[in-house]
Design a protein around this motif. Structure first.
Motif, PDB file in Angstrom:
ATOM      1  N   SER A 161      93.200   7.153  67.098  1.00 40.67           N
ATOM      2  CA  SER A 161      92.448   6.140  66.354  1.00 40.67           C
ATOM      3  C   SER A 161      90.947   6.315  66.560  1.00 40.67           C
ATOM      4  O   SER A 161      90.163   6.201  65.613  1.00 40.67           O
ATOM      5  N   ALA A 162      90.539   6.605  67.790  1.00 37.27           N
ATOM      6  CA  ALA A 162      89.116   6.802  68.079  1.00 37.27           C
ATOM      7  C   ALA A 162      88.581   8.030  67.347  1.00 37.27           C
ATOM      8  O   ALA A 162      87.484   7.995  66.766  1.00 37.27           O
ATOM      9  N   LEU A 163      89.341   9.123  67.352  1.00 34.82           N
ATOM     10  CA  LEU A 163      88.913  10.330  66.644  1.00 34.82           C
ATOM     11  C   LEU A 163      88.795  10.076  65.146  1.00 34.82           C
ATOM     12  O   LEU A 163      87.828  10.503  64.498  1.00 34.82           O
ATOM     13  N   LEU A 168      85.501   9.193  60.314  1.00 35.59           N
ATOM     14  CA  LEU A 168      85.246   8.349  59.156  1.00 35.59           C
ATOM     15  C   LEU A 168      83.800   7.866  59.127  1.00 35.59           C
ATOM     16  O   LEU A 168      83.159   7.855  58.071  1.00 35.59           O
ATOM     17  N   LYS A 169      83.265   7.498  60.305  1.00 38.75           N
ATOM     18  CA  LYS A 169      81.874   7.056  60.376  1.00 38.75           C
ATOM     19  C   LYS A 169      80.921   8.177  59.992  1.00 38.75           C
ATOM     20  O   LYS A 169      79.934   7.963  59.282  1.00 38.75           O
ATOM     21  N   SER A 170      81.210   9.397  60.452  1.00 38.40           N
ATOM     22  CA  SER A 170      80.324  10.519  60.115  1.00 38.40           C
ATOM     23  C   SER A 170      80.384  10.835  58.620  1.00 38.40           C
ATOM     24  O   SER A 170      79.362  11.156  58.013  1.00 38.40           O
ATOM     25  N   LYS A 173      78.388   8.171  56.854  1.00 43.93           N
ATOM     26  CA  LYS A 173      76.962   8.357  57.094  1.00 43.93           C
ATOM     27  C   LYS A 173      76.422   9.444  56.170  1.00 43.93           C
ATOM     28  O   LYS A 173      75.357   9.295  55.574  1.00 43.93           O
ATOM     29  N   ASN A 174      77.174  10.529  56.026  1.00 44.01           N
ATOM     30  CA  ASN A 174      76.733  11.624  55.161  1.00 44.01           C
ATOM     31  C   ASN A 174      76.724  11.203  53.689  1.00 44.01           C
ATOM     32  O   ASN A 174      75.825  11.565  52.942  1.00 44.01           O
ATOM     33  N   ASN A 175      77.705  10.438  53.277  1.00 40.81           N
ATOM     34  CA  ASN A 175      77.789  10.026  51.875  1.00 40.81           C
ATOM     35  C   ASN A 175      76.767   8.947  51.531  1.00 40.81           C
ATOM     36  O   ASN A 175      76.210   8.948  50.450  1.00 40.81           O
ATOM     37  N   THR A 176      76.494   8.023  52.431  1.00 36.68           N
ATOM     38  CA  THR A 176      75.532   6.956  52.135  1.00 36.68           C
ATOM     39  C   THR A 176      74.116   7.476  52.162  1.00 36.68           C
ATOM     40  O   THR A 176      73.238   6.881  51.553  1.00 36.68           O
TER      41      THR A 176
END
Length: 191
Positions: A161-163, A168-170, A173-176
């Protein structure tokens, strides 16, 4: 006003009834009336001779067998010579129908004929590859776990889950970053 037309066919033997003319006539009537909505329900699995079934209740729960004879709308005669199920009469409510059908099985076929047909097509091995069989196997495996094994599974799930959340956060971040640059130039403004 909604009218639901429902056709349940539980038992089908060698003679099959073609219901398409009936459905066409009912559709035509409902289309003329404009008040009703016709919902069709077509069953894919029937309790028929040669159908492979899984016993879901009783001392032989979880074993596979084949329907040999249909006695009435509630009881069938089953036989499972390769799985250890003796020839017996059992209620249909204690069975789960599978999508597999044994080729070469006729009404009242003897155990030897059923055994040959099973060896020829081997539907029980095909059943082991289905999603339902895999779920049952996973549930049985989890039931055998000790406290320490369950603890290890919990730790591994937390790591996974942590991975996933960091990945997902990265990605977000790249898409936003592209959207933020477009907004800074004056695009995608809210009014």
């Amino acid at each position: 006003m909604i009218l639901v037309f429902r056709l349940n066919v539980f038992v089908r033997e060698k003679t099959q009834v073609d219901l398409t003319p009936l459905f066409k006539k009912i559709k035509r009537i409902f289309k003329q009336q404009k008040k009703f909505v016709l919902l069709e329900m077509v069953l894919g699995k029937f309790a028929e001779v040669g159908r492979v079934v899984k016993i879901n209740y009783g001392p032989q729960e979880g074993k596979l067998a084949t329907i040999v004879e249909i006695l009435n709308d509630k009881r069938v005669l089953i036989d499972g010579p390769t799985t250890g199920v003796q020839r017996q009469v059992i209620p249909i409510r204690r069975l789960t129908l599978t999508k597999f059908n044994l080729k070469g099985a006729t009404r009242g076929a003897r155990t030897g004929v059923i055994t040959k047909a099973i060896k020829k097509s081997d539907p029980f091995a095909q059943y082991q590859n289905t999603i339902a069989a895999k779920k049952v196997a996973k549930k049985a495996l989890r039931a055998k776990l000790t406290d320490f094994d369950r603890f290890r599974v919990m730790i591994l799930r937390k790591r996974r889950s942590a991975l996933l959340s960091t990945q997902l956060k990265s990605l977000r971040k790249n898409n936003t970053g592209g959207k933020a640059a477009a907004q800074a130039k004056g695009g995608n403004k809210k009014k």
